[in-house]
Write a protein that holds these residues in place. Structure first.
Motif, PDB file in Angstrom:
ATOM      1  N   ARG A  16       0.835  -1.212   0.000  1.00 44.05           N
ATOM      2  CA  ARG A  16       0.000   0.000   0.000  1.00 44.05           C
ATOM      3  C   ARG A  16       0.861   1.251   0.000  1.00 44.05           C
ATOM      4  NH1 ARG A  16      -2.427  -3.696  -0.573  1.00 44.05           N
ATOM      5  NH2 ARG A  16      -1.784  -3.035  -2.634  1.00 44.05           N
ATOM      6  N   CYS A  17       2.040   1.169   0.570  1.00 42.48           N
ATOM      7  CA  CYS A  17       2.929   2.337   0.593  1.00 42.48           C
ATOM      8  C   CYS A  17       3.912   2.315  -0.565  1.00 42.48           C
ATOM      9  CB  CYS A  17       3.698   2.380   1.916  1.00 42.48           C
ATOM     10  SG  CYS A  17       2.655   2.553   3.376  1.00 42.48           S
ATOM     11  N   ILE A  18       4.527   1.162  -0.770  1.00 37.34           N
ATOM     12  CA  ILE A  18       5.652   1.125  -1.709  1.00 37.34           C
ATOM     13  C   ILE A  18       5.213   1.202  -3.168  1.00 37.34           C
ATOM     14  CG2 ILE A  18       5.941  -1.363  -2.126  1.00 37.34           C
ATOM     15  CD1 ILE A  18       8.935  -0.857  -1.264  1.00 37.34           C
ATOM     16  N   ASN A  19       3.935   0.897  -3.456  1.00 38.47           N
ATOM     17  CA  ASN A  19       3.451   1.065  -4.828  1.00 38.47           C
ATOM     18  C   ASN A  19       3.561   2.514  -5.285  1.00 38.47           C
ATOM     19  OD1 ASN A  19       2.712  -1.451  -5.954  1.00 38.47           O
ATOM     20  ND2 ASN A  19       0.852  -1.520  -4.725  1.00 38.47           N
ATOM     21  N   CYS A  20       3.450   3.451  -4.357  1.00 31.67           N
ATOM     22  CA  CYS A  20       3.531   4.874  -4.695  1.00 31.67           C
ATOM     23  C   CYS A  20       4.901   5.460  -4.370  1.00 31.67           C
ATOM     24  CB  CYS A  20       2.432   5.654  -3.977  1.00 31.67           C
ATOM     25  SG  CYS A  20       0.788   5.340  -4.663  1.00 31.67           S
ATOM     26  N   ARG A  48       9.609   6.508 -12.193  1.00 31.38           N
ATOM     27  CA  ARG A  48       8.503   7.460 -12.087  1.00 31.38           C
ATOM     28  C   ARG A  48       7.185   6.838 -12.542  1.00 31.38           C
ATOM     29  NH1 ARG A  48       8.640   9.756  -8.460  1.00 31.38           N
ATOM     30  NH2 ARG A  48       7.337  11.511  -9.108  1.00 31.38           N
ATOM     31  N   SER A  49       7.157   5.519 -12.599  1.00 35.78           N
ATOM     32  CA  SER A  49       5.929   4.807 -12.941  1.00 35.78           C
ATOM     33  C   SER A  49       5.447   4.035 -11.720  1.00 35.78           C
ATOM     34  CB  SER A  49       6.169   3.829 -14.102  1.00 35.78           C
ATOM     35  OG  SER A  49       6.486   4.537 -15.286  1.00 35.78           O
ATOM     36  N   PRO A  50       4.237   4.323 -11.240  1.00 34.97           N
ATOM     37  CA  PRO A  50       3.723   3.619 -10.071  1.00 34.97           C
ATOM     38  C   PRO A  50       3.448   2.159 -10.376  1.00 34.97           C
ATOM     39  CG  PRO A  50       1.993   4.926 -11.078  1.00 34.97           C
ATOM     40  CD  PRO A  50       3.264   5.284 -11.787  1.00 34.97           C
ATOM     41  N   THR A  51       3.366   1.354  -9.332  1.00 38.68           N
ATOM     42  CA  THR A  51       2.998  -0.043  -9.474  1.00 38.68           C
ATOM     43  C   THR A  51       1.673  -0.273  -8.765  1.00 38.68           C
ATOM     44  OG1 THR A  51       4.407  -0.578  -7.569  1.00 38.68           O
ATOM     45  CG2 THR A  51       5.350  -0.875  -9.764  1.00 38.68           C
ATOM     46  N   GLN A  52       1.133  -1.498  -8.905  1.00 40.83           N
ATOM     47  CA  GLN A  52      -0.167  -1.817  -8.335  1.00 40.83           C
ATOM     48  C   GLN A  52      -0.158  -3.207  -7.731  1.00 40.83           C
ATOM     49  OE1 GLN A  52      -2.522  -1.449 -11.958  1.00 40.83           O
ATOM     50  NE2 GLN A  52      -3.597   0.328 -11.143  1.00 40.83           N
ATOM     51  N   HIS A  97      -5.683  13.657  -1.842  1.00 44.04           N
ATOM     52  CA  HIS A  97      -4.297  14.068  -2.107  1.00 44.04           C
ATOM     53  C   HIS A  97      -3.537  13.003  -2.892  1.00 44.04           C
ATOM     54  CE1 HIS A  97      -5.022  17.358   0.659  1.00 44.04           C
ATOM     55  NE2 HIS A  97      -5.411  16.495   1.580  1.00 44.04           N
ATOM     56  N   TRP A  98      -4.265  12.184  -3.653  1.00 37.29           N
ATOM     57  CA  TRP A  98      -3.627  11.072  -4.356  1.00 37.29           C
ATOM     58  C   TRP A  98      -2.527  11.573  -5.279  1.00 37.29           C
ATOM     59  CZ3 TRP A  98      -4.725   6.151  -3.076  1.00 37.29           C
ATOM     60  CH2 TRP A  98      -4.120   5.142  -3.847  1.00 37.29           C
ATOM     61  N   SER A  99      -1.339  11.004  -5.136  1.00 37.92           N
ATOM     62  CA  SER A  99      -0.213  11.392  -5.981  1.00 37.92           C
ATOM     63  C   SER A  99       0.922  10.399  -5.779  1.00 37.92           C
ATOM     64  CB  SER A  99       0.278  12.813  -5.647  1.00 37.92           C
ATOM     65  OG  SER A  99       0.793  12.856  -4.323  1.00 37.92           O
ATOM     66  N   LEU A 100       1.901  10.464  -6.647  1.00 36.49           N
ATOM     67  CA  LEU A 100       3.091   9.648  -6.530  1.00 36.49           C
ATOM     68  C   LEU A 100       4.095  10.365  -5.634  1.00 36.49           C
ATOM     69  CD1 LEU A 100       4.085   6.959  -7.866  1.00 36.49           C
ATOM     70  CD2 LEU A 100       5.341   8.392  -9.480  1.00 36.49           C
ATOM     71  N   ALA A 101       4.851   9.608  -4.863  1.00 38.66           N
ATOM     72  CA  ALA A 101       5.888  10.215  -4.038  1.00 38.66           C
ATOM     73  C   ALA A 101       6.952  10.854  -4.934  1.00 38.66           C
ATOM     74  CB  ALA A 101       6.528   9.169  -3.138  1.00 38.66           C
ATOM     75  N   GLN A 118      11.324   1.439  -3.543  1.00 43.55           N
ATOM     76  CA  GLN A 118      11.404   0.087  -4.094  1.00 43.55           C
ATOM     77  C   GLN A 118      12.843  -0.275  -4.426  1.00 43.55           C
ATOM     78  OE1 GLN A 118       8.698  -0.928  -7.257  1.00 43.55           O
ATOM     79  NE2 GLN A 118       6.946   0.056  -6.269  1.00 43.55           N
ATOM     80  N   GLY A 119      13.245  -1.477  -4.003  1.00 48.95           N
ATOM     81  CA  GLY A 119      14.593  -1.950  -4.283  1.00 48.95           C
ATOM     82  C   GLY A 119      15.626  -1.569  -3.241  1.00 48.95           C
ATOM     83  N   LEU A 120      15.249  -0.710  -2.291  1.00 50.61           N
ATOM     84  CA  LEU A 120      16.193  -0.293  -1.253  1.00 50.61           C
ATOM     85  C   LEU A 120      16.122  -1.221  -0.045  1.00 50.61           C
ATOM     86  CD1 LEU A 120      15.743   3.603  -1.151  1.00 50.61           C
ATOM     87  CD2 LEU A 120      17.292   2.239  -2.567  1.00 50.61           C
TER      88      LEU A 120
END
Length: 212
Positions: free
Chosen positions: A68-72, A77-81, A130-134, A141-143
């Motif tokens: 729920r957090c890491i998808n955004c 710069r492309s979100p996941t689902q 406030h939906w948006s990408l971080a 992701q990957g860290l």
């Protein structure tokens, strides 16, 4: 008015795409991903302050690394689902703005609240005012957990937030809180926003040490 009429059909089309492609999520109610989130008192037995600080962040990271957090907070710069972090459908790129590309911003489909979809395997379209990408500087992701920790407390990469700002953000931000109310078909992180914020506060109070 034109925007609202445009958004509704698009949402239905994307729902159908998800159903046909088989990428929709099971229709279970909101659930947690693996047990309750530990509370601050659960770490009282760790007497060395630095070690306790690291252990507290490790526990808080169970929320930060949940889908729920890491998808955004994607690597690009492309979100996941979804639970499996598959590419967003339709493919999105927020290289110009965290609100999405011109002509197809996030709010085209994501409204102010979750929207159920009848007859679709997707079950619902997530929503928040406030939906948006971080921002790119907050890609997680990957860290490793340690890398996320160092990024989170680095004001040059965390939105210029002080430690106090971080605690308020984690505990009061409405979009952060959405993670525990993600709508039908999605699991929620363990615990609650209040417990998560208390862990972040305790991590700060013990020196904001990061795991190796």
């Amino acid at each position: 008015m034109a925007r609202r009429l445009f958004a509704i059909p698009l949402a239905a089309v994307f729902a159908a795409i998800g159903s046909v492609a088989g990428i929709g999520l099971p229709g279970h109610a909101e659930t947690s991903d693996g047990g309750a989130l530990k509370t601050v008192s659960d770490f009282d037995a760790i007497t060395e302050t630095g070690a306790r600080s690291k252990a507290i962040f490790e526990e808080a990271s169970r929320v930060m690394t949940h889908p729920r957090c890491i998808n955004c907070h994607p690597a690009t710069r492309s979100p996941t689902q979804g639970e499996d972090l598959h590419p967003h459908v339709p493919l999105m790129n927020a290289s110009q703005s965290s609100l999405g590309p011109a002509g197809l911003v996030c709010s085209t489909c994501h409204g102010a609240e979750n929207r159920p979809i009848l007859g679709s395997r997707m079950k619902s379209i997530p929503g928040n005012a406030h939906w948006s990408l971080a921002p790119a500087s907050m890609a997680w992701q990957g860290l490793t957990v340690g890398d996320i920790c160092r990024q989170v407390k680095d004001e040059s990469r965390n939105g210029n937030r002080s430690h106090a700002d971080l605690v308020r953000h984690m505990g009061e931000d409405h979009l952060v809180g959405w993670a525990w109310h993600p709508g039908a078909g999605r699991s929620a992180p363990p615990g609650s926003q209040e417990t998560f914020a208390a862990l972040v506060a305790a991590w700060v109070e013990t020196g904001a040490e990061c795991p190796d």
